[in-house]
Design a protein around this motif. Structure first.
Motif, PDB file in Angstrom:
ATOM      1  N   GLU A  88      10.282   8.845  -5.008  1.00 23.19           N
ATOM      2  CA  GLU A  88       9.142   7.997  -4.674  1.00 23.19           C
ATOM      3  C   GLU A  88       8.309   8.616  -3.568  1.00 23.19           C
ATOM      4  O   GLU A  88       7.067   8.570  -3.606  1.00 23.19           O
ATOM      5  CB  GLU A  88       9.627   6.606  -4.255  1.00 23.19           C
ATOM      6  CG  GLU A  88      10.219   5.760  -5.379  1.00 23.19           C
ATOM      7  CD  GLU A  88      11.694   6.060  -5.595  1.00 23.19           C
ATOM      8  OE1 GLU A  88      12.214   7.021  -4.957  1.00 23.19           O
ATOM      9  OE2 GLU A  88      12.329   5.354  -6.395  1.00 23.19           O
ATOM     10  N   GLN A  89       8.955   9.191  -2.585  1.00 17.25           N
ATOM     11  CA  GLN A  89       8.220   9.804  -1.485  1.00 17.25           C
ATOM     12  C   GLN A  89       7.469  11.048  -1.957  1.00 17.25           C
ATOM     13  O   GLN A  89       6.335  11.294  -1.526  1.00 17.25           O
ATOM     14  CB  GLN A  89       9.184  10.149  -0.351  1.00 17.25           C
ATOM     15  CG  GLN A  89       9.738   8.921   0.364  1.00 17.25           C
ATOM     16  CD  GLN A  89      10.765   9.263   1.428  1.00 17.25           C
ATOM     17  OE1 GLN A  89      11.472  10.273   1.320  1.00 17.25           O
ATOM     18  NE2 GLN A  89      10.875   8.431   2.451  1.00 17.25           N
ATOM     19  N   GLN A 101       0.840  -1.172   0.000  1.00  8.33           N
ATOM     20  CA  GLN A 101       0.000   0.000   0.000  1.00  8.33           C
ATOM     21  C   GLN A 101       0.884   1.234   0.000  1.00  8.33           C
ATOM     22  O   GLN A 101       2.063   1.186   0.306  1.00  8.33           O
ATOM     23  CB  GLN A 101      -0.916   0.025   1.240  1.00  8.33           C
ATOM     24  CG  GLN A 101      -1.879  -1.157   1.300  1.00  8.33           C
ATOM     25  CD  GLN A 101      -2.720  -1.120   2.555  1.00  8.33           C
ATOM     26  OE1 GLN A 101      -2.528  -0.262   3.408  1.00  8.33           O
ATOM     27  NE2 GLN A 101      -3.640  -2.034   2.667  1.00  8.33           N
ATOM     28  N   GLY A 102       0.271   2.339  -0.310  1.00  7.76           N
ATOM     29  CA  GLY A 102       1.000   3.589  -0.287  1.00  7.76           C
ATOM     30  C   GLY A 102       1.067   4.158   1.105  1.00  7.76           C
ATOM     31  O   GLY A 102       0.474   5.195   1.393  1.00  7.76           O
ATOM     32  N   THR A 103       1.737   3.505   1.990  1.00  5.85           N
ATOM     33  CA  THR A 103       1.845   3.918   3.374  1.00  5.85           C
ATOM     34  C   THR A 103       3.268   4.323   3.674  1.00  5.85           C
ATOM     35  O   THR A 103       4.188   4.029   2.923  1.00  5.85           O
ATOM     36  CB  THR A 103       1.436   2.763   4.304  1.00  5.85           C
ATOM     37  OG1 THR A 103       2.350   1.689   4.100  1.00  5.85           O
ATOM     38  CG2 THR A 103       0.032   2.279   4.004  1.00  5.85           C
ATOM     39  N   PRO A 107       3.374  10.704   4.567  1.00  3.10           N
ATOM     40  CA  PRO A 107       2.858  11.552   3.480  1.00  3.10           C
ATOM     41  C   PRO A 107       1.657  12.381   3.893  1.00  3.10           C
ATOM     42  O   PRO A 107       1.436  13.468   3.359  1.00  3.10           O
ATOM     43  CB  PRO A 107       2.512  10.541   2.384  1.00  3.10           C
ATOM     44  CG  PRO A 107       2.303   9.248   3.094  1.00  3.10           C
ATOM     45  CD  PRO A 107       3.247   9.271   4.254  1.00  3.10           C
ATOM     46  N   THR A 120      10.987   0.333  -0.533  1.00  2.00           N
ATOM     47  CA  THR A 120      11.430   0.765  -1.848  1.00  2.00           C
ATOM     48  C   THR A 120      12.061  -0.388  -2.575  1.00  2.00           C
ATOM     49  O   THR A 120      12.487  -1.375  -1.998  1.00  2.00           O
ATOM     50  CB  THR A 120      12.441   1.914  -1.712  1.00  2.00           C
ATOM     51  OG1 THR A 120      13.533   1.464  -0.930  1.00  2.00           O
ATOM     52  CG2 THR A 120      11.811   3.130  -1.055  1.00  2.00           C
ATOM     53  N   GLN A 146      -1.267  11.695  -1.897  1.00  2.00           N
ATOM     54  CA  GLN A 146      -1.941  11.893  -0.622  1.00  2.00           C
ATOM     55  C   GLN A 146      -2.580  13.285  -0.549  1.00  2.00           C
ATOM     56  O   GLN A 146      -3.675  13.461   0.007  1.00  2.00           O
ATOM     57  CB  GLN A 146      -0.946  11.710   0.532  1.00  2.00           C
ATOM     58  CG  GLN A 146      -1.569  11.683   1.919  1.00  2.00           C
ATOM     59  CD  GLN A 146      -2.450  10.471   2.119  1.00  2.00           C
ATOM     60  OE1 GLN A 146      -2.179   9.401   1.580  1.00  2.00           O
ATOM     61  NE2 GLN A 146      -3.511  10.621   2.890  1.00  2.00           N
ATOM     62  N   SER A 173       5.869   1.542   3.321  1.00  2.00           N
ATOM     63  CA  SER A 173       6.092   0.827   2.070  1.00  2.00           C
ATOM     64  C   SER A 173       7.571   0.800   1.742  1.00  2.00           C
ATOM     65  O   SER A 173       8.273   1.791   1.827  1.00  2.00           O
ATOM     66  CB  SER A 173       5.311   1.500   0.937  1.00  2.00           C
ATOM     67  OG  SER A 173       5.740   2.822   0.786  1.00  2.00           O
ATOM     68  N   GLN A 202       6.217  11.536  -4.921  1.00  3.59           N
ATOM     69  CA  GLN A 202       5.040  11.066  -5.648  1.00  3.59           C
ATOM     70  C   GLN A 202       3.941  10.612  -4.694  1.00  3.59           C
ATOM     71  O   GLN A 202       2.751  10.820  -4.948  1.00  3.59           O
ATOM     72  CB  GLN A 202       5.428   9.924  -6.594  1.00  3.59           C
ATOM     73  CG  GLN A 202       6.388  10.323  -7.704  1.00  3.59           C
ATOM     74  CD  GLN A 202       5.876  11.492  -8.521  1.00  3.59           C
ATOM     75  OE1 GLN A 202       4.744  11.476  -9.001  1.00  3.59           O
ATOM     76  NE2 GLN A 202       6.704  12.518  -8.682  1.00  3.59           N
ATOM     77  N   ASN A 203       4.349  10.016  -3.595  1.00  4.62           N
ATOM     78  CA  ASN A 203       3.372   9.594  -2.588  1.00  4.62           C
ATOM     79  C   ASN A 203       2.705  10.801  -1.949  1.00  4.62           C
ATOM     80  O   ASN A 203       1.487  10.782  -1.676  1.00  4.62           O
ATOM     81  CB  ASN A 203       4.083   8.752  -1.519  1.00  4.62           C
ATOM     82  CG  ASN A 203       3.147   7.798  -0.820  1.00  4.62           C
ATOM     83  OD1 ASN A 203       1.955   8.027  -0.766  1.00  4.62           O
ATOM     84  ND2 ASN A 203       3.700   6.725  -0.269  1.00  4.62           N
TER      85      ASN A 203
END
Length: 522
Positions: A250-251, A191-193, A219, A198, A258, A196, A253-254
């Motif tokens: 990546e963070q 999940q996008g938590t 996020p 990498t 959010q 998560s 984008q999260n």
């Protein structure tokens, strides 16, 4: 269906039971050859009377098999009680085994006359084979022993039903289980938590970067902080820098996802409206993934009038095969155009062929060096350039685009032994214009990629004025890749730290975010 006893009843109803009187008179209309007996139901499994095996010939007169008494039925008897019980018990036993022992069958166990077919020491229930070896008690309760003694013993205590293992080809399969992580703990669905993990690609990408993943990462909190920084009058640029310049791609984008989830607004559009100038340009670049940013830079370099060849050269000559494949996909997805075709439309001649070749992303990435091949190809490059009048550019194109950096370095060393010039010097002597710049970028990147970008940064800031587009592009695209190595190369080659060089050419929030991305002045 007809039965042996006319008028109804089951076979064996007229058979007397041992130890019981015969209070019933014979049936009045019994057919000749059939025994006269009580109408009471016999106990299942009780041994029949020996009278059934003697007397006049008839249905009940069957020859005894060797080693045992005769059977109270013919080889193919009519449907009767004993046959039904036998069949029901067999079906129940098969169903119980098929279900893996689930459930019990409340039915008395029929037994043939004579000795027990499964003798056990000291009495008790016969053992049943268990999958995997060993024996076990039958998976269903047995009937209580009949009066007068029998070979059966008391039923065993109730035991849990054995679980049948799921062997290959089994009808019963175990339910799917969640994957197990090292240490025996099951992993949660991805999940996008903040927790998560990498990918290994991301970890490799951050190996020499100055911008790494921020831990702990939330996020939701970051999105709320950015929202508060842009609400009301004015903008809290420091809060924006603290998040955007200290979170990995990546963070970020999260956070963008959010933010839209929480507020129903596009974070990129909000940042663009609140952050202007070069500072806003850096923020906008940071909101893109690496592949989409490269695709965006290439698109801006070739659209409209003229072409910014230095952007094409820098990106296509320094990206890995995987990165180039992602750039082609992002370019097609974002602009609905083919990257190769756009390059062909905006370039020409040998430079066009070089850019198209690089865009294929088909360079060898082997770290093994073939010295024989290096010597042979160094000779081919020498023959194609310095040795002859004119230059065979296609030979340089074929070798410089296909070979791995390690193989090219060996070839360049062999070339220096054959010729009094280095490879860079020969390219400058033999070529010109954009083709020369492209070939030099390949050679410099193959020799030392961080030193190549250190040179790009130095040239963007030296002298009067600053090439802000190049400065921002290199800082943003390399801060998560190899900026630590670039800083080392910059200080070694130009005797000054990259941070102090940037601080002397920039100011304000623009300066602050650039310094934050490269890890400070020192």
């Amino acid at each position: 269906m007809s039965y042996p006893y006319p008028g109804g009843g089951y076979p064996g109803q007229g058979m007397p039971q041992p130890g019981f009187p015969n209070p019933n008179p014979p049936f009045p209309n019994a057919a000749p050859g059939y025994p006269q007996g009580p109408a009471t139901m016999p106990m299942p499994g009780a041994p029949p009377s020996q009278a059934l095996y003697g007397g006049p010939a008839g249905y009940d007169q069957m020859p005894a098999p060797p080693g045992g008494p005769g059977l109270p039925y013919s080889p193919q008897p009519p449907l009767g009680f004993q046959t039904m019980v036998d069949d029901a018990a067999t079906v129940a036993m098969a169903a119980t085994a098929f279900r893996g022992g689930a459930g019990s069958v409340a039915m008395p166990t029929p037994q043939p006359p004579g000795p027990a077919p499964y003798p056990s020491a000291g009495g008790g229930a016969p053992p049943y084979p268990v999958v995997g070896g060993g024996t076990s008690a039958p998976p269903y309760p047995q009937a209580p022993p009949p009066a007068g003694g029998s070979f059966r013993s008391a039923p065993p205590p109730t035991q849990p039903h054995p679980q049948m293992p799921s062997a290959p080809g089994s009808q019963r399969r175990p339910p799917p289980q969640a994957p197990t992580a090292p240490g025996g703990h099951r992993t949660a669905p991805a999940q996008g938590t903040p927790q998560s993990a990498t990918s290994s690609t991301s970890q490799t990408r951050h190996k020499y970067g100055t911008l790494r993943e921020h831990q702990p990462f939330d996020p939701h909190a970051d999105g709320q902080t950015l929202r508060n920084a842009m609400r009301g009058v004015g903008t809290d640029e420091k809060a924006i820098i603290d998040i955007m310049a200290h979170r990995s791609s990546e963070q970020r984008q999260n956070i963008i996802l959010q933010y839209k989830t929480m507020y129903g607004k596009d974070l990129i559009a909000n940042l663009r409206s609140d952050c202007g100038g070069r500072f806003g340009q850096v923020i906008e670049y940071l909101c893109m993934t690496p592949a989409r940013l490269d695709a965006y830079l290439i698109r801006n370099a070739i659209k409209g009038l003229g072409t910014d060849e230095k952007v094409l050269i820098e990106i296509l000559s320094t990206r890995t095969n995987q990165e180039l494949a992602e750039i082609r996909m992002a370019y097609n997805s974002d602009y609905n155009k083919n990257l190769e075709q756009d390059i062909i439309d905006d370039t020409s001649g040998h430079f066009q062929r070089l850019m198209v070749s690089l865009a294929q992303g088909n360079r060898s990435e082997s770290t093994t060096v073939d010295m024989a091949q290096a010597q042979r190809e160094a000779k081919e490059l020498y023959d194609a350039g310095e040795k002859k009048w004119g230059t065979d550019e296609s030979k340089f194109n074929a070798i410089l685009v296909q070979r791995s950096p390690a193989q090219l370095r060996a070839t360049f060393d062999e070339y220096s032994r054959l010729c009094k010039y280095t490879m860079e010097q020969s390219i400058k002597r033999e070529m010109s214009g954009d083709l020369e710049k492209g070939m030099l970028a390949i050679v410099k990147s193959a020799r030392d990629t961080p030193a190549y970008f250190a040179e790009r940064l130095y040239k963007s800031m030296k002298g009067l004025g600053t090439d802000d587009d190049t400065l921002i592009r290199v800082v943003v695209t390399r801060c998560e890749v190899d900026m630590q190595l670039i800083k080392q190369a910059f200080q070694a080659n130009y005797k000054q730290t990259l941070g102090r060089f940037i601080a002397g050419d920039t100011s304000g929030d623009y300066q602050k975010i650039l310094l934050a991305l490269i890890g400070g002045k020192d």
